[in-house]
Write a protein that holds these residues in place. Structure first.
Motif, PDB file in Angstrom:
ATOM      1  N   ILE A 157      45.864  72.293  50.505  1.00 24.23           N
ATOM      2  CA  ILE A 157      44.735  73.143  50.885  1.00 24.23           C
ATOM      3  C   ILE A 157      44.594  73.122  52.406  1.00 24.23           C
ATOM      4  CG2 ILE A 157      42.245  73.465  50.680  1.00 24.23           C
ATOM      5  CD1 ILE A 157      42.394  72.087  47.957  1.00 24.23           C
ATOM      6  N   PRO A 158      44.497  74.256  53.081  1.00 24.84           N
ATOM      7  CA  PRO A 158      44.415  74.267  54.545  1.00 24.84           C
ATOM      8  C   PRO A 158      43.243  73.466  55.098  1.00 24.84           C
ATOM      9  CG  PRO A 158      44.870  76.465  53.695  1.00 24.84           C
ATOM     10  CD  PRO A 158      44.570  75.612  52.506  1.00 24.84           C
ATOM     11  N   GLU A 159      42.100  73.467  54.375  1.00 26.43           N
ATOM     12  CA  GLU A 159      40.926  72.755  54.884  1.00 26.43           C
ATOM     13  C   GLU A 159      41.018  71.249  54.699  1.00 26.43           C
ATOM     14  OE1 GLU A 159      39.822  76.859  53.526  1.00 26.43           O
ATOM     15  OE2 GLU A 159      40.836  75.137  52.642  1.00 26.43           O
TER      16      GLU A 159
ATOM     17  N   LEU B 281      34.776  62.388  54.494  1.00 31.56           N
ATOM     18  CA  LEU B 281      35.542  61.815  53.386  1.00 31.56           C
ATOM     19  C   LEU B 281      34.843  62.160  52.080  1.00 31.56           C
ATOM     20  CD1 LEU B 281      38.066  60.079  52.975  1.00 31.56           C
ATOM     21  CD2 LEU B 281      36.592  58.061  52.967  1.00 31.56           C
ATOM     22  N   TRP B 282      35.627  62.629  51.110  1.00 26.99           N
ATOM     23  CA  TRP B 282      35.070  63.107  49.845  1.00 26.99           C
ATOM     24  C   TRP B 282      35.774  62.440  48.675  1.00 26.99           C
ATOM     25  CZ3 TRP B 282      31.001  66.490  50.295  1.00 26.99           C
ATOM     26  CH2 TRP B 282      30.827  67.054  51.560  1.00 26.99           C
ATOM     27  N   SER B 283      35.049  62.324  47.554  1.00 25.72           N
ATOM     28  CA  SER B 283      35.574  61.660  46.357  1.00 25.72           C
ATOM     29  C   SER B 283      35.617  62.645  45.197  1.00 25.72           C
ATOM     30  CB  SER B 283      34.705  60.460  45.988  1.00 25.72           C
ATOM     31  OG  SER B 283      35.097  59.910  44.756  1.00 25.72           O
ATOM     32  N   VAL B 284      36.721  62.599  44.441  1.00 25.93           N
ATOM     33  CA  VAL B 284      36.881  63.445  43.257  1.00 25.93           C
ATOM     34  C   VAL B 284      37.334  62.554  42.104  1.00 25.93           C
ATOM     35  CG1 VAL B 284      37.955  65.498  42.274  1.00 25.93           C
ATOM     36  CG2 VAL B 284      37.619  65.336  44.752  1.00 25.93           C
ATOM     37  N   PRO B 285      36.454  62.191  41.167  1.00 26.98           N
ATOM     38  CA  PRO B 285      36.879  61.379  40.012  1.00 26.98           C
ATOM     39  C   PRO B 285      37.634  62.227  38.998  1.00 26.98           C
ATOM     40  CG  PRO B 285      34.546  61.886  39.855  1.00 26.98           C
ATOM     41  CD  PRO B 285      35.015  62.438  41.177  1.00 26.98           C
ATOM     42  N   LEU B 286      38.656  61.653  38.393  1.00 24.70           N
ATOM     43  CA  LEU B 286      39.467  62.355  37.396  1.00 24.70           C
ATOM     44  C   LEU B 286      39.555  61.527  36.122  1.00 24.70           C
ATOM     45  CD1 LEU B 286      42.442  63.510  39.666  1.00 24.70           C
ATOM     46  CD2 LEU B 286      40.416  64.833  39.027  1.00 24.70           C
ATOM     47  N   THR B 287      39.794  62.196  35.002  1.00 22.31           N
ATOM     48  CA  THR B 287      39.973  61.519  33.708  1.00 22.31           C
ATOM     49  C   THR B 287      41.248  62.027  33.061  1.00 22.31           C
ATOM     50  OG1 THR B 287      38.572  63.205  32.691  1.00 22.31           O
ATOM     51  CG2 THR B 287      37.515  61.129  33.326  1.00 22.31           C
ATOM     52  N   PRO B 288      42.406  61.522  33.461  1.00 17.09           N
ATOM     53  CA  PRO B 288      43.676  61.987  32.895  1.00 17.09           C
ATOM     54  C   PRO B 288      43.817  61.574  31.439  1.00 17.09           C
ATOM     55  CG  PRO B 288      44.022  60.101  34.324  1.00 17.09           C
ATOM     56  CD  PRO B 288      42.594  60.499  34.492  1.00 17.09           C
ATOM     57  N   THR B 289      44.419  62.437  30.639  1.00 17.17           N
ATOM     58  CA  THR B 289      44.626  62.155  29.209  1.00 17.17           C
ATOM     59  C   THR B 289      46.026  62.604  28.803  1.00 17.17           C
ATOM     60  OG1 THR B 289      43.714  64.318  28.606  1.00 17.17           O
ATOM     61  CG2 THR B 289      42.181  62.456  28.686  1.00 17.17           C
ATOM     62  N   ASP B 290      46.420  62.213  27.594  1.00 17.71           N
ATOM     63  CA  ASP B 290      47.687  62.622  26.995  1.00 17.71           C
ATOM     64  C   ASP B 290      48.876  62.232  27.872  1.00 17.71           C
ATOM     65  OD1 ASP B 290      49.215  63.685  24.973  1.00 17.71           O
ATOM     66  OD2 ASP B 290      49.303  65.680  25.889  1.00 17.71           O
ATOM     67  N   LEU B 291      48.802  61.028  28.467  1.00 14.89           N
ATOM     68  CA  LEU B 291      49.900  60.507  29.281  1.00 14.89           C
ATOM     69  C   LEU B 291      50.364  59.208  28.635  1.00 14.89           C
ATOM     70  CD1 LEU B 291      48.281  61.147  32.778  1.00 14.89           C
ATOM     71  CD2 LEU B 291      50.014  62.546  31.638  1.00 14.89           C
ATOM     72  N   GLU B 292      51.604  59.137  28.227  1.00 19.92           N
ATOM     73  CA  GLU B 292      52.070  58.031  27.401  1.00 19.92           C
ATOM     74  C   GLU B 292      52.756  56.921  28.171  1.00 19.92           C
ATOM     75  OE1 GLU B 292      54.482  59.702  24.372  1.00 19.92           O
ATOM     76  OE2 GLU B 292      52.844  60.838  23.428  1.00 19.92           O
ATOM     77  N   THR B 293      53.252  57.200  29.368  1.00 15.57           N
ATOM     78  CA  THR B 293      53.967  56.173  30.135  1.00 15.57           C
ATOM     79  C   THR B 293      53.429  56.142  31.554  1.00 15.57           C
ATOM     80  OG1 THR B 293      55.687  57.687  30.937  1.00 15.57           O
ATOM     81  CG2 THR B 293      56.030  56.628  28.774  1.00 15.57           C
TER      82      THR B 293
ATOM     83  N   ARG C  36      40.649  60.753  47.076  1.00 12.42           N
ATOM     84  CA  ARG C  36      39.883  60.797  48.313  1.00 12.42           C
ATOM     85  C   ARG C  36      40.480  61.892  49.185  1.00 12.42           C
ATOM     86  NH1 ARG C  36      36.532  58.172  46.108  1.00 12.42           N
ATOM     87  NH2 ARG C  36      35.500  56.289  46.848  1.00 12.42           N
ATOM     88  N   LEU C  37      39.581  62.752  49.694  1.00 13.42           N
ATOM     89  CA  LEU C  37      39.998  63.860  50.551  1.00 13.42           C
ATOM     90  C   LEU C  37      39.337  63.716  51.910  1.00 13.42           C
ATOM     91  CD1 LEU C  37      39.369  66.850  48.108  1.00 13.42           C
ATOM     92  CD2 LEU C  37      41.459  65.515  48.347  1.00 13.42           C
ATOM     93  N   ARG C  38      40.060  64.078  52.940  1.00 11.36           N
ATOM     94  CA  ARG C  38      39.445  64.167  54.262  1.00 11.36           C
ATOM     95  C   ARG C  38      39.420  65.633  54.664  1.00 11.36           C
ATOM     96  NH1 ARG C  38      37.332  61.167  57.632  1.00 11.36           N
ATOM     97  NH2 ARG C  38      38.015  59.273  56.569  1.00 11.36           N
ATOM     98  N   SER C  39      38.201  66.145  54.847  1.00 15.12           N
ATOM     99  CA  SER C  39      38.033  67.559  55.164  1.00 15.12           C
ATOM    100  C   SER C  39      36.688  67.766  55.835  1.00 15.12           C
ATOM    101  CB  SER C  39      38.124  68.412  53.896  1.00 15.12           C
ATOM    102  OG  SER C  39      37.824  69.761  54.167  1.00 15.12           O
ATOM    103  N   ASP C  40      36.646  68.711  56.748  1.00 21.23           N
ATOM    104  CA  ASP C  40      35.393  69.076  57.408  1.00 21.23           C
ATOM    105  C   ASP C  40      34.805  70.355  56.820  1.00 21.23           C
ATOM    106  OD1 ASP C  40      35.547  66.919  59.142  1.00 21.23           O
ATOM    107  OD2 ASP C  40      36.782  68.006  60.588  1.00 21.23           O
ATOM    108  N   ALA C  41      35.308  70.795  55.692  1.00 15.27           N
ATOM    109  CA  ALA C  41      34.806  72.027  55.069  1.00 15.27           C
ATOM    110  C   ALA C  41      33.404  71.810  54.517  1.00 15.27           C
ATOM    111  CB  ALA C  41      35.754  72.467  53.945  1.00 15.27           C
ATOM    112  N   ALA C  42      32.667  72.905  54.334  1.00 14.94           N
ATOM    113  CA  ALA C  42      31.335  72.840  53.747  1.00 14.94           C
ATOM    114  C   ALA C  42      31.441  72.367  52.300  1.00 14.94           C
ATOM    115  CB  ALA C  42      30.661  74.200  53.813  1.00 14.94           C
ATOM    116  N   PRO C  43      30.491  71.560  51.828  1.00 16.20           N
ATOM    117  CA  PRO C  43      30.577  71.006  50.457  1.00 16.20           C
ATOM    118  C   PRO C  43      30.751  72.067  49.377  1.00 16.20           C
ATOM    119  CG  PRO C  43      28.840  69.929  51.703  1.00 16.20           C
ATOM    120  CD  PRO C  43      29.326  71.057  52.560  1.00 16.20           C
ATOM    121  N   ALA C  44      29.992  73.165  49.461  1.00 16.37           N
ATOM    122  CA  ALA C  44      30.087  74.183  48.411  1.00 16.37           C
ATOM    123  C   ALA C  44      31.467  74.819  48.386  1.00 16.37           C
ATOM    124  CB  ALA C  44      29.013  75.246  48.620  1.00 16.37           C
ATOM    125  N   ASP C  45      31.972  75.164  49.565  1.00 17.03           N
ATOM    126  CA  ASP C  45      33.308  75.769  49.625  1.00 17.03           C
ATOM    127  C   ASP C  45      34.372  74.782  49.184  1.00 17.03           C
ATOM    128  OD1 ASP C  45      32.087  78.028  50.611  1.00 17.03           O
ATOM    129  OD2 ASP C  45      32.415  77.486  52.710  1.00 17.03           O
TER     130      ASP C  45
END
Length: 887
Positions: free
Chosen positions: A566-568, A536-548, A714-723
Motif C-alpha cells: 500500500i503506498p501509504e 504505528l497501527w495494529s491489525v489483529p487477525l484470526t487465521p483458520t483452516d491452516l494445517e501446518t 503492525r503498520l507504520r503509516s501517516d494516513a488518516a485512520p478512516a482512510d
C-alpha cells in the motif's frame, strides 16, 4: 339471597374496611347510593368511570377514618392526638427550615455529596463482593487454579468424589463467513454439563445436553450475538452457519440474562459448541487450554475436592512422567478455590480502596453538617429559651429538633440517591473493567434501603446531637439581655476545634492518597516505550483452516506483503504477541522451558519467545544495539537465529556486547538458538512491566504446533485512520477473502488503554480529594465566619483600645491556620499509614514519598489560608463605634 357481584360486590367488600361504628351507621346507605349512581349510567364506559371514581373516593375515606381512629386511641393528657402533635411539629419543621435557606441548602447539599458517593461505591461493593454469584448453589462452586489443563486430566474429574457436577471449557477467536462480510467471533468449547451447572435457560430452541457431546456440529448462540449479528431472527433454529470453514447447526439461543464465568470461557462468548474429544489434540497431555469449574456435593468441602484432584494429578504423574511434575519431582500443584473468590479477586482491592475513600469523604461532609447544626443550635438558644419559658417541655423541643434533622437527612438522602444513579453510570463508563463479567449493577430496593439508613443515621448523629445543646441551657441564659455578649464555653469551643482539626486531617488523608495515585499514573505515562508509537497501527487477525506451520507462515506473509505494498504504508510486520496486546501482569503464553545458555551459569527459569517477521524492529522503530537482525532465508537454519533485549543480555552475560554469538541450549543438550543481535529494551506487557528474559526469533522458525488462532500486524503509516482502515481491509481481502478484519487501532490508543486502570484510580481519588479539600475549606471558612460574628463585640473593644485592622486580621487568620496546621500534621500521619494500603496500586513512587505528601500538605494549607483570609478580612473591617453602639 343472591350476593351483589361486579362493581357493587367490590364496593361492599371495601366498606368492611371502615371503622366498625361508621360501617354500621353509614355502610348500608353508602352501598345503596353507589348502586343508584351506577343505574343512572347507560353506557358501559361511563358506568366504569363512575365506579372507579367512587372506589377511589371510598379508599380515601377508609384511609382518613382509619388514621383518625388510630389517633383517637392515642390521646395525650391535653386531649390532643399523638399523630396531630407529630404532624404539627413536622409542618413547623418545614417552615423553620424554609426560613433558613442557607443552612438548609448547605446541610442538604453536604449530606447529598457524602451519601451519594458512599451509595455509589457501596452499590458496586454489594453487587460484586457481598452478593453470591448468579448461579445455582453458588457457595458450592469451586474451580481449579494454576493454569489451564489438558483433556486427559479434565476427563478424570469424574473420579473426584466431592464433585456433584463439573464442567470445563475454553474460548478462542473464530471466523464466521457466509454473512455480509467475514466476522470475528468468540467461540466457546464446553463440556456436557456446562449449561446445567450454571442454571442457564434457552430463550428459543434448546441448550447443549449430554447427548450432544459427540455432535460437534451443533451450536448455541449467545443472546447478544443473536441480536447483534443475526438481527434476532426468530427462525434461526436449524440455520446453518459456517465457522472456521465448518458447517454448524444452531439449536438454541441463551437467555439475555445468562453470563458464564469469565474465568471459564472468557467475558462474552458469541457461540457455544461441544468439546471435540475425538480431536487428537484434546488427547495430548501438553495441549493445555481447558479451565474447570465444579459443584461440591452437599456435605463435601473444598478440602475434600482438593484431595480428589491431588489424587488425579498424582495418578497422571505416575503414568506420564515429566508432564505432571514440578522441577522438585513432586506432582504438580492444582489448588481448588471457591469460584466466588477467583471471580472477585481482581477487583476486591480496588473496590475496598474506593469504599475507604468515600467513607473518608462522608466523614468530612458529616463533620461539616455537624458544624452547621451546632452553629444553628447556638444561634437558636434564645428561641428555645422563649419556648421553654412559655411551657414547652424538653420532649417537645427534642421532637421538633429530631424532625428537623430527619427532614434534612431524608432530603439529603433523596438528592444523594439521584447523585448515586449518575455516579454509578459514570463509574461503569469510565472503568468498564472494574467489575467481573456478568455483574449487573442497579439501584435496587436493597441499595435504596441502605441509602435511607445512612441518611437517617447521619442526620441523627451529626445533626440532632449537636443541635440538642440548644435545649440543655437554662432559659434565663437565653433571655438575658447580655446573652449576645456571651462567648462560647470552653467545652463547646474545644468541640468545634476538634471537629475542624478532624475535618482537615481526613481531607489531608484523601488528598495525599489522590496525589500518590496521580503521581503514579504520571510516572507510568512518562516511561519511554522504547519504540516510536506515533504512526504505528495494529491489525489483529484470526487465521483458520491452516494445517501446518508452513501454510500458516505463507498465508500470513501474503497478507503482510499485500499491506506493505500500500503506498501509504511505510512498512508492515507480523508477530504472535505484539506490544500492548497483553498488558498488566499478563505474560505471553509461549516459552521455552529448561533452557541454559553458553557463557551463563545455571538454568534459565523462563525464556519468553516472540516469533516476529524480519522487519519487525524497523516497523516499530526499535534500535538495534549489537549485531543485526537475521537475514532472509527460505528454510530456517539450525540453530535458529534470535535477537535478545539489552536487559536480557546484561542479565545472562553481563553486558550487551557479550551476547552476540552465544547459544541457548535446550533440555536435550542441543543448540536450540543462536543470538545474532541485541535490541534496545522496550515495553511489551505495559509501560510499568518489564519483559523478563526474552528472545525474538523468525516467524518462519515457528516452534509451535498448528492451529494457532491469532496473529497481529503492525503498520507504520501517516494516513488518516478512516482512510487507512478501508485501505487495509481491501488489501487483506484481496489475498484472504474470508479473513475478518476488526477495527484498525493506533498504538497510542493501546498504550492509553494499558494505563486506563491507573488513570481511573488517579482521577477518581483526585475528585474525592478535591471534594474533601473544598469541604475542609468550607468548614474552616464557616467556622471562622461564625467566630467573627460571635466575637464582634470583643473585636470592637480591641480596636477601640488601639488595635489596628492588620492585628485583628492576623489574629483571626492565625486561629484558622493553627487549626489547619494541626489537622495537616495529624493527616500526614494518617496518610503515611494509608499509603501502605495503596502500595499495590503505586508505581515509581513510594507510599510515604516526602515530595508528594509535602505537595499535598502545601495545597491544603494554601486553601486553608484563603479560607481563613476571607473571614479575617471581614473582621478587620469591623467599625468599633457601630459595634459597641449595637451592643
Amino acid at each position: 339471597m343472591n350476593r351483589p357481584r361486579g362493581w357493587s360486590g367490590l364496593y361492599r367488600a371495601l366498606l368492611r374496611l371502615l371503622p366498625g361504628e361508621l360501617r354500621d351507621d353509614e355502610g348500608a346507605s353508602m352501598a345503596d347510593t353507589f348502586d343508584r349512581l351506577l343505574e343512572d349510567e347507560d353506557e358501559p364506559a361511563s358506568k366504569r368511570r363512575r365506579a372507579v371514581h367512587a372506589l377511589v373516593a371510598l379508599l380515601g375515606v377508609i384511609a382518613r377514618e382509619r388514621w383518625q381512629a388510630l389517633g383517637r386511641r392515642r390521646h395525650d393528657s391535653e386531649g390532643r392526638t399523638t399523630m396531630d402533635r407529630w404532624a404539627k411539629d413536622l409542618r413547623y419543621a418545614f417552615r423553620t427550615l424554609r426560613r433558613a435557606p442557607v443552612f438548609t441548602v448547605g446541610a442538604v447539599a453536604l449530606m447529598a455529596v457524602g451519601i451519594g458517593a458512599v451509595t455509589t461505591v457501596f452499590t458496586l461493593v454489594d453487587h460484586v463482593l457481598l452478593r453470591p454469584l448468579p448461579y445455582p448453589a453458588p457457595e458450592r462452586l469451586v474451580t481449579l487454579e494454576n493454569g489451564s489443563f489438558p483433556g486427559p486430566m479434565v476427563q478424570r474429574m469424574d473420579r473426584v468424589p466431592a464433585f456433584d457436577r463439573w464442567a470445563a471449557g475454553w474460548s478462542t477467536a473464530a471466523t464466521l463467513t457466509g454473512e455480509a462480510e467475514p466476522l470475528r467471533v468468540e467461540q466457546a468449547r464446553v463440556t456436557r454439563d456446562f449449561f446445567a451447572l450454571f442454571g442457564a435457560d434457552a430463550a428459543i430452541g434448546r441448550l447443549l445436553a449430554p447427548d450432544d457431546e459427540t455432535a460437534v456440529d451443533r451450536a448455541v448462540l449467545s443472546h447478544a450475538f443473536w441480536t447483534r449479528a443475526l438481527g434476532a431472527d426468530p427462525e434461526v433454529i436449524g440455520r446453518t452457519l459456517v465457522v472456521d470453514d465448518e458447517r454448524i447447526t444452531v439449536i438454541g439461543v441463551t437467555e439475555s440474562s445468562f453470563s458464564p464465568p469469565a474465568h471459564l470461557v472468557g467475558a462474552s462468548p458469541d457461540l457455544y459448541r461441544p468439546v471435540d474429544w475425538a480431536a487428537p489434540r484434546n488427547a495430548e497431555h501438553d495441549y493445555q487450554v481447558l479451565q474447570v469449574v465444579g459443584r461440591l456435593r452437599p456435605g463435601s468441602t473444598t478440602a475434600d475436592a482438593q484431595a480428589g484432584v491431588d489424587a488425579v494429578v498424582a495418578g497422571l504423574a505416575d503414568e506420564v512422567p515429566g508432564d505432571y511434575r514440578q522441577q522438585s519431582g513432586e506432582p504438580s500443584e492444582v489448588p481448588v478455590t471457591a469460584l466466588q473468590e477467583v471471580t472477585v479477586r481482581g477487583v476486591r482491592t480496588g473496590l475496598g480502596l474506593l469504599l475507604g475513600a468515600v467513607g473518608l469523604l462522608l466523614a468530612v461532609a458529616c463533620t461539616n453538617v455537624a458544624h452547621l447544626f451546632l452553629a444553628r443550635g447556638i444561634g437558636r438558644a434564645r428561641e428555645m429559651s422563649v419556648r421553654r419559658a412559655l411551657g414547652a417541655g424538653t420532649s417537645a423541643l427534642a421532637r421538633q429538633l429530631t424532625l428537623e434533622a430527619l427532614v434534612v437527612g431524608l432530603l439529603g438522602g433523596a438528592l444523594g440517591t439521584l447523585l448515586a444513579a449518575g455516579g454509578l453510570k459514570a463509574f461503569l463508563a469510565l472503568a468498564p473493567n472494574l467489575l467481573p463479567a456478568g455483574a449487573e449493577v442497579t439501584l435496587d430496593l436493597r441499595i435504596l434501603g441502605f441509602a435511607a439508613a445512612v441518611s437517617l443515621a447521619t442526620a441523627l448523629l451529626f445533626g440532632l446531637v449537636p443541635a440538642m445543646r440548644s435545649i440543655r441551657r437554662d432559659p434565663s441564659d437565653g433571655l438575658g439581655g447580655a446573652s449576645r455578649a456571651r462567648t462560647e464555653g470552653r467545652r463547646l469551643g474545644m468541640a468545634r476545634s476538634g471537629m475542624l482539626v478532624a475535618e482537615v486531617a481526613l481531607s489531608m488523608i484523601l488528598l495525599a492518597g489522590s496525589a500518590l495515585l496521580m503521581r503514579s499514573f504520571l510516572e507510568v505515562r512518562a516511561v519511554d516505550p522504547g519504540f516510536v508509537a506515533d504512526g504505528l497501527w495494529s491489525v489483529p487477525l484470526t487465521p483458520t483452516d491452516l494445517e501446518t506451520p508452513e501454510q500458516y507462515v505463507r498465508a500470513m506473509e501474503e497478507i503482510r506483503a499485500s499491506l506493505a505494498a500500500i503506498p501509504e504504508v511505510e512498512s508492515a510486520a507480523l508477530g504472535l504477541a505484539l506490544p500492548f496486546t497483553r498488558t498488566g501482569n499478563s505474560r505471553c503464553c509461549w516459552s521455552q522451558g529448561r533452557v541454559t545458555a553458553t557463557g551463563h551459569d545455571g538454568e534459565i527459569s523462563r525464556l519468553s519467545i516472540h516469533p516476529v517477521s524480519r522487519d519487525y524492529m524497523r516497523t516499530l522503530g526499535i534500535e538495534v544495539l549489537q549485531g543485526s537482525i537475521w537475514p532472509a532465508f527460505q528454510t530456517p537454519p539450525t540453530p535458529r537465529p534470535v535477537v535478545v533485549t539489552a536487559s536480557t543480555a546484561r542479565e545472562l552475560w553481563g553486558r550487551a556486547e557479550a551476547a552476540v554469538g552465544q547459544f541457548f541450549i535446550d533440555a536435550e543438550g542441543e543448540q536450540w538458538a543462536e543470538v545474532v543481535g541485541v535490541v534496545a529494551d522496550h515495553s511489551h506487557f505495559g509501560l510499568d512491566q518489564d519483559m523478563g528474559v526474552s528472545a525474538f526469533l523468525p516467524i518462519e522458525a515457528l516452534p509451535f504446533p498448528i492451529p494457532i488462532g491469532e496473529m497481529a500486524l503492525r503498520l507504520r503509516s501517516d494516513a488518516a485512520p478512516a482512510d487507512l482502515g478501508r485501505t487495509v481491509r481491501e488489501a487483506i481481502w484481496r489475498v484472504a477473502p474470508a479473513q475478518p478484519v476488526p477495527t484498525v487501532r493506533s498504538m497510542n490508543s493501546m498504550i492509553d488503554r494499558s494505563t486506563a486502570a491507573r488513570r481511573f484510580d488517579g482521577m477518581v481519588f483526585t475528585v474525592f480529594g478535591a471534594l474533601a479539600l473544598l469541604l475542609a475549606a468550607g468548614g474552616l471558612y464557616g467556622t471562622l465566619l461564625y467566630t467573627v460574628g460571635r466575637r464582634r463585640r470583643e473585636m470592637g473593644i480591641r480596636m477601640a483600645l488601639g488595635a489596628d485592622h492588620r492585628q485583628v486580621q492576623t489574629r483571626v487568620m492565625a486561629g484558622g491556620l493553627i487549626h489547619a496546621a494541626v489537622g495537616v500534621a495529624v493527616g500526614l500521619l494518617g496518610a503515611w499509614y494509608a499509603g501502605r494500603w495503596l502500595e499495590s496500586r503505586l508505581w515509581g513512587v513510594a507510599p510515604g514519598d516526602p515530595a508528594t505528601l509535602a505537595g499535598a500538605a502545601a495545597a491544603l494549607l494554601a486553601v486553608a489560608a484563603l479560607a481563613s483570609w476571607l473571614p479575617a478580612r471581614r473582621a478587620a473591617l469591623t467599625n468599633p463605634v457601630e459595634t459597641l453602639r449595637a451592643e
